[in-house]
Design a protein around this motif. Structure first.
Motif, PDB file in Angstrom:
ATOM      1  N   MET A   1       0.582  -0.910   0.063  1.00 40.51           N
ATOM      2  CA  MET A   1      -0.247   0.219  -0.073  1.00 40.51           C
ATOM      3  C   MET A   1       1.037   1.170  -0.013  1.00 40.51           C
ATOM      4  O   MET A   1       2.101   1.200   0.314  1.00 40.51           O
ATOM      5  CB  MET A   1      -0.519  -0.028   1.328  1.00 40.51           C
ATOM      6  CG  MET A   1      -0.394   0.301   2.787  1.00 40.51           C
ATOM      7  SD  MET A   1      -1.536   0.038   3.422  1.00 40.51           S
ATOM      8  CE  MET A   1      -2.376   1.327   3.621  1.00 40.51           C
ATOM      9  N   ARG A   2       0.225   2.206  -0.211  1.00 36.90           N
ATOM     10  CA  ARG A   2       1.203   3.607  -0.120  1.00 36.90           C
ATOM     11  C   ARG A   2       0.624   4.597   0.927  1.00 36.90           C
ATOM     12  O   ARG A   2      -0.829   4.758   1.153  1.00 36.90           O
ATOM     13  CB  ARG A   2       1.242   4.019  -1.501  1.00 36.90           C
ATOM     14  CG  ARG A   2       0.680   4.754  -2.849  1.00 36.90           C
ATOM     15  CD  ARG A   2      -0.426   5.063  -3.796  1.00 36.90           C
ATOM     16  NE  ARG A   2      -1.491   5.717  -4.627  1.00 36.90           N
ATOM     17  CZ  ARG A   2      -1.196   6.684  -4.731  1.00 36.90           C
ATOM     18  NH1 ARG A   2      -0.108   7.690  -5.298  1.00 36.90           N
ATOM     19  NH2 ARG A   2      -2.459   7.125  -4.865  1.00 36.90           N
ATOM     20  N   VAL A   3       0.890   5.735   1.095  1.00 35.91           N
ATOM     21  CA  VAL A   3       0.929   6.153   2.274  1.00 35.91           C
ATOM     22  C   VAL A   3       1.611   7.625   1.846  1.00 35.91           C
ATOM     23  O   VAL A   3       2.842   7.825   2.110  1.00 35.91           O
ATOM     24  CB  VAL A   3       1.573   6.114   3.988  1.00 35.91           C
ATOM     25  CG1 VAL A   3       1.150   6.729   4.811  1.00 35.91           C
ATOM     26  CG2 VAL A   3       0.490   4.324   3.852  1.00 35.91           C
ATOM     27  N   ARG A   4       0.956   8.665   1.753  1.00 36.67           N
ATOM     28  CA  ARG A   4       1.021   9.884   2.485  1.00 36.67           C
ATOM     29  C   ARG A   4       1.577  10.564   3.321  1.00 36.67           C
ATOM     30  O   ARG A   4       1.069  11.109   4.637  1.00 36.67           O
ATOM     31  CB  ARG A   4       0.308  11.248   1.652  1.00 36.67           C
ATOM     32  CG  ARG A   4       0.784  12.423   1.208  1.00 36.67           C
ATOM     33  CD  ARG A   4       0.020  13.232   0.384  1.00 36.67           C
ATOM     34  NE  ARG A   4       0.518  14.322   0.083  1.00 36.67           N
ATOM     35  CZ  ARG A   4       0.193  15.514   0.710  1.00 36.67           C
ATOM     36  NH1 ARG A   4      -0.072  15.276   2.277  1.00 36.67           N
ATOM     37  NH2 ARG A   4       0.965  16.607   0.249  1.00 36.67           N
ATOM     38  N   VAL A   5       2.392  10.975   3.957  1.00 40.49           N
ATOM     39  CA  VAL A   5       3.028  11.648   5.047  1.00 40.49           C
ATOM     40  C   VAL A   5       2.880  13.049   5.413  1.00 40.49           C
ATOM     41  O   VAL A   5       2.458  13.842   4.577  1.00 40.49           O
ATOM     42  CB  VAL A   5       4.660  11.603   5.220  1.00 40.49           C
ATOM     43  CG1 VAL A   5       5.142  12.523   6.632  1.00 40.49           C
ATOM     44  CG2 VAL A   5       5.239  10.851   5.394  1.00 40.49           C
ATOM     45  N   GLU A   6       2.451  13.437   6.371  1.00 38.65           N
ATOM     46  CA  GLU A   6       1.190  14.806   6.969  1.00 38.65           C
ATOM     47  C   GLU A   6       1.944  15.119   8.158  1.00 38.65           C
ATOM     48  O   GLU A   6       2.180  14.201   8.958  1.00 38.65           O
ATOM     49  CB  GLU A   6      -0.003  14.367   6.966  1.00 38.65           C
ATOM     50  CG  GLU A   6      -0.531  14.389   5.283  1.00 38.65           C
ATOM     51  CD  GLU A   6      -2.765  13.967   5.618  1.00 38.65           C
ATOM     52  OE1 GLU A   6      -2.559  15.078   6.950  1.00 38.65           O
ATOM     53  OE2 GLU A   6      -2.983  14.250   4.404  1.00 38.65           O
ATOM     54  N   GLY A   7       2.292  15.944   8.516  1.00 38.71           N
ATOM     55  CA  GLY A   7       2.846  16.508   9.475  1.00 38.71           C
ATOM     56  C   GLY A   7       4.374  17.090   9.862  1.00 38.71           C
ATOM     57  O   GLY A   7       4.676  15.998   9.041  1.00 38.71           O
ATOM     58  N   ASP A   8       4.739  16.979  11.263  1.00 37.40           N
ATOM     59  CA  ASP A   8       6.274  17.055  11.204  1.00 37.40           C
ATOM     60  C   ASP A   8       7.086  16.193  12.074  1.00 37.40           C
ATOM     61  O   ASP A   8       7.898  16.302  12.614  1.00 37.40           O
ATOM     62  CB  ASP A   8       6.599  18.422  11.692  1.00 37.40           C
ATOM     63  CG  ASP A   8       5.755  19.498  10.462  1.00 37.40           C
ATOM     64  OD1 ASP A   8       6.637  19.001   9.424  1.00 37.40           O
ATOM     65  OD2 ASP A   8       5.687  20.334  11.474  1.00 37.40           O
ATOM     66  N   SER A   9       5.874  14.843  12.632  1.00 36.33           N
ATOM     67  CA  SER A   9       6.176  14.353  13.448  1.00 36.33           C
ATOM     68  C   SER A   9       7.405  13.867  13.458  1.00 36.33           C
ATOM     69  O   SER A   9       8.074  12.864  14.483  1.00 36.33           O
ATOM     70  CB  SER A   9       5.123  13.520  14.521  1.00 36.33           C
ATOM     71  OG  SER A   9       4.846  12.758  13.302  1.00 36.33           O
ATOM     72  N   PRO A  12      13.481  14.590  11.145  1.00 35.12           N
ATOM     73  CA  PRO A  12      13.895  15.092  10.290  1.00 35.12           C
ATOM     74  C   PRO A  12      13.611  13.822   9.188  1.00 35.12           C
ATOM     75  O   PRO A  12      14.202  14.057   7.559  1.00 35.12           O
ATOM     76  CB  PRO A  12      15.298  14.612  10.037  1.00 35.12           C
ATOM     77  CG  PRO A  12      15.706  14.324  11.154  1.00 35.12           C
ATOM     78  CD  PRO A  12      14.560  14.217  12.012  1.00 35.12           C
ATOM     79  N   ALA A  13      13.676  12.588  10.119  1.00 32.35           N
ATOM     80  CA  ALA A  13      13.528  11.172   8.527  1.00 32.35           C
ATOM     81  C   ALA A  13      12.890  11.524   7.057  1.00 32.35           C
ATOM     82  O   ALA A  13      12.511  10.983   6.090  1.00 32.35           O
ATOM     83  CB  ALA A  13      13.318  10.131   9.362  1.00 32.35           C
ATOM     84  N   LEU A  14      11.443  12.068   7.439  1.00 29.87           N
ATOM     85  CA  LEU A  14      10.045  11.844   7.132  1.00 29.87           C
ATOM     86  C   LEU A  14       9.251  13.649   6.899  1.00 29.87           C
ATOM     87  O   LEU A  14       9.629  14.003   8.149  1.00 29.87           O
ATOM     88  CB  LEU A  14       9.175  11.127   7.395  1.00 29.87           C
ATOM     89  CG  LEU A  14       9.318   9.422   7.183  1.00 29.87           C
ATOM     90  CD1 LEU A  14       8.570   8.426   7.346  1.00 29.87           C
ATOM     91  CD2 LEU A  14      10.403   9.552   5.702  1.00 29.87           C
ATOM     92  N   LEU A  15       9.513  13.755   5.806  1.00 26.81           N
ATOM     93  CA  LEU A  15       8.678  15.336   5.936  1.00 26.81           C
ATOM     94  C   LEU A  15       7.524  15.350   5.081  1.00 26.81           C
ATOM     95  O   LEU A  15       6.765  14.574   4.442  1.00 26.81           O
ATOM     96  CB  LEU A  15       9.877  16.165   4.475  1.00 26.81           C
ATOM     97  CG  LEU A  15      11.463  15.832   4.898  1.00 26.81           C
ATOM     98  CD1 LEU A  15      11.883  17.358   3.990  1.00 26.81           C
ATOM     99  CD2 LEU A  15      11.266  16.961   6.350  1.00 26.81           C
ATOM    100  N   PRO A  16       6.688  16.323   5.384  1.00 25.02           N
ATOM    101  CA  PRO A  16       4.458  16.453   4.507  1.00 25.02           C
ATOM    102  C   PRO A  16       5.951  16.143   3.430  1.00 25.02           C
ATOM    103  O   PRO A  16       5.675  16.629   2.858  1.00 25.02           O
ATOM    104  CB  PRO A  16       4.059  17.919   5.284  1.00 25.02           C
ATOM    105  CG  PRO A  16       5.816  17.520   6.180  1.00 25.02           C
ATOM    106  CD  PRO A  16       6.514  17.241   6.050  1.00 25.02           C
TER     107      PRO A  16
END
Length: 98
Positions: A1-9, A12-16
């Motif tokens: 499945m695919r997921v879009r990152v939201e937010g800053d939690s 630095p590994a993942l960005l919105p």
């Protein structure tokens, strides 16, 4: 499945705006990025780092504990309903160093 990152939690590994490929039911180890259902709202998915496995489930933490609105196991305890393990951040293809 695919997921879009939201937010800053997960900075630095993942960005919105990052897109992730998630393998459902994959084996999880401490340190892996995972997708889980938010315990108090199972219709929402969260992306967190699996820290350790407890009797009641996985302890999940945000990489950025100072992010506004961040929610993780410090708020709701261990999570038993993991959807899968993140295997790839595929978008954007390259990220500029800041």
């Amino acid at each position: 499945m695919r997921v879009r990152v939201e937010g800053d939690s997960m900075r630095p590994a993942l960005l919105p705006g990052d897109w992730l490929l998630v393998r459902r039911g994959a084996r999880v180890r401490p340190g892996d990025l995972v997708v889980a259902r938010l315990p108090d709202d199972p219709s929402r998915l969260i992306v967190k780092r699996a820290r350790w496995h407890a009797e009641d489930g996985w302890w999940l933490e945000s990489d950025n504990q100072r992010a506004s609105g961040r929610r993780d196991s410090w708020d709701f305890g261990p999570v038993g309903d993991l959807v899968g393990r993140v295997v790839l951040r595929y978008w954007p293809p390259r990220r500029r160093a800041r």
